[in-house]
Design an enzyme around this catalytic site. Sequence first.
Site, PDB file in Angstrom:
ATOM      1  N   VAL A   1       0.854  -1.184   0.000  1.00  0.00           N
ATOM      2  CA  VAL A   1       0.000   0.000   0.000  1.00  0.00           C
ATOM      3  C   VAL A   1       0.888   1.231   0.000  1.00  0.00           C
ATOM      4  O   VAL A   1       1.788   1.355   0.831  1.00  0.00           O
ATOM      5  CB  VAL A   1      -0.922   0.029   1.252  1.00  0.00           C
ATOM      6  CG1 VAL A   1      -1.682   1.348   1.340  1.00  0.00           C
ATOM      7  CG2 VAL A   1      -1.895  -1.147   1.238  1.00  0.00           C
TER       8      VAL A   1
ATOM      9  N   ALA B   1       4.414   4.163   2.875  1.00  0.00           N
ATOM     10  CA  ALA B   1       3.972   2.911   2.263  1.00  0.00           C
ATOM     11  C   ALA B   1       4.195   1.769   3.258  1.00  0.00           C
ATOM     12  O   ALA B   1       4.859   1.946   4.281  1.00  0.00           O
ATOM     13  CB  ALA B   1       4.754   2.645   0.978  1.00  0.00           C
ATOM     14  N   LYS B   2       3.641   0.642   2.962  1.00  0.00           N
ATOM     15  CA  LYS B   2       3.900  -0.554   3.770  1.00  0.00           C
ATOM     16  C   LYS B   2       3.530  -1.784   2.954  1.00  0.00           C
ATOM     17  O   LYS B   2       2.658  -1.718   2.092  1.00  0.00           O
ATOM     18  CB  LYS B   2       3.043  -0.543   5.051  1.00  0.00           C
ATOM     19  CG  LYS B   2       3.606  -1.399   6.163  1.00  0.00           C
ATOM     20  CD  LYS B   2       4.692  -0.642   6.897  1.00  0.00           C
ATOM     21  CE  LYS B   2       5.183  -1.380   8.112  1.00  0.00           C
ATOM     22  NZ  LYS B   2       5.900  -0.457   9.014  1.00  0.00           N
ATOM     23  N   GLY B   3       4.205  -2.886   3.277  1.00  0.00           N
ATOM     24  CA  GLY B   3       3.872  -4.141   2.626  1.00  0.00           C
ATOM     25  C   GLY B   3       3.679  -5.226   3.669  1.00  0.00           C
ATOM     26  O   GLY B   3       4.124  -5.096   4.811  1.00  0.00           O
TER      27      GLY B   3
ATOM     28  N   ASP C   1      10.557  -4.985   8.698  1.00  0.00           N
ATOM     29  CA  ASP C   1       9.559  -4.703   9.733  1.00  0.00           C
ATOM     30  C   ASP C   1       9.391  -6.014  10.500  1.00  0.00           C
ATOM     31  O   ASP C   1      10.240  -6.909  10.385  1.00  0.00           O
ATOM     32  CB  ASP C   1       8.248  -4.213   9.085  1.00  0.00           C
ATOM     33  CG  ASP C   1       7.316  -3.555  10.089  1.00  0.00           C
ATOM     34  OD1 ASP C   1       7.560  -2.396  10.443  1.00  0.00           O
ATOM     35  OD2 ASP C   1       6.348  -4.205  10.539  1.00  0.00           O
TER      36      ASP C   1
END
Length: 415
Positions: free
Chosen positions: A59, A104-106, A145
């Site tokens: 995202v 953003a992040k996944g 992360d």
Amino acid sequence: MADPSPLATARAQLATAIEILGYDDGMHAMLATPRREMHVAVPLRRDDGHVEIRHGYRVQHNISRGPGKGGLRYAANVDLDEVRALAMWMTWKCAVVELPYGGAKGGVALDPSRYSPGELERITRRYTSEIMPMIGPERDIMAPDVGTNEQTMAWVMDTYSVNRGYTIPAVTTGKPLSVGGSLGRATATSRGVVHMAAATLADAGVDLREVSAAVQGFGKVGSHLARFLAEAGTRVVAVSDEHGGVMAPDGLDVPAVLAHVQHTGTVVGFPGGEPIDNTALLGLDVDLLVPAAVEGVLDEETAANVKARWVVEAANGPTTTAGDRVLAERGVVVVPDILANAGGVVVSYFEWVQANEAYWWTEPEIEERLAQRMHRSYATVAQYARAEGVSLRDAALVIGVRRVAEAHRTRGLYP
Ligand code: GLU
């Protein structure tokens, strides 16, 4: 009762900032809505030959101030809404510490402890190739992360590079040094948290040497953090991981706990302390409480038991909206995640700058620039909080959200 989901928390925080700033519904919607989202099915051939499908997400919450930036999480319960929340927090975090990035992040929904290194490599490479159109050093830059590490970042970088035909180190940060990682990145989040703890204590005329602390989470962030606090003279009375915790009222021998973890994989059973569970740890009679694990642990109920005077959020989103209200009522000072744990992404930025220039800084240069940026960001947030009579969380959110909104306004709405 408030919905304690991370996305509900993130949205409620944004709504509070919008109200303080007096922005209209259009700007609120622009800031609340993820710009781009991708949901990919990731087929994995297990070591025994059978194939299973895992679900992956990326995202980009906002890219108005620069490329998307944020970690990749591997955890069993990852879903699109959680990734949306984490991406939104990255947007405000990068803005608060003045990085030229969006957020953003996944995530991939899998428990990495149940997969072999070979399986993790295959799923990482397939996930990377599925999201290839979204990522890149000028588009969206990944980092470790929860559940991922520098090896994961090396695989992502390699997969991306092989497909492009040349080596592109700046597509990920938090890489091993041998493939263009930065000195100081592995410990940067923890260092940053200690800078923020020192800064907020100093505002009350207190030194790290005079306080006791409890740290929840003993992973990439919590373990270094406990060590740095102990080195700074703080009495670290309790630490924990997902299996449980240990406590010693006179202070734990943190290097010995680290050695125990290296040996056994958990803090549980450490002979120099008594067992304590994760919820009890949050209610310990300590000065400083550092949640360094996952979202939502400080809710209405657990927050009511907090005895610490300061909570410094090393995890992303550890406090729900109701938890926040309870802590405020009890006079607990909370240094919010988007400020407290920003040291990681700050040194990620340094790593990206170094990779883009192909010129590497020394460790003292990195530590010095990290310390400066964290203290400067704290001073800006604390000053706003004092001047406006709001919490550090609201101050950090307002500053971050305002910077993103300014970028939107200045760029204008196309067409
Ligand atoms: N995953 C870390 C965070 O939540 C680091 C992100 C990054 O370095 O891009 O801040």
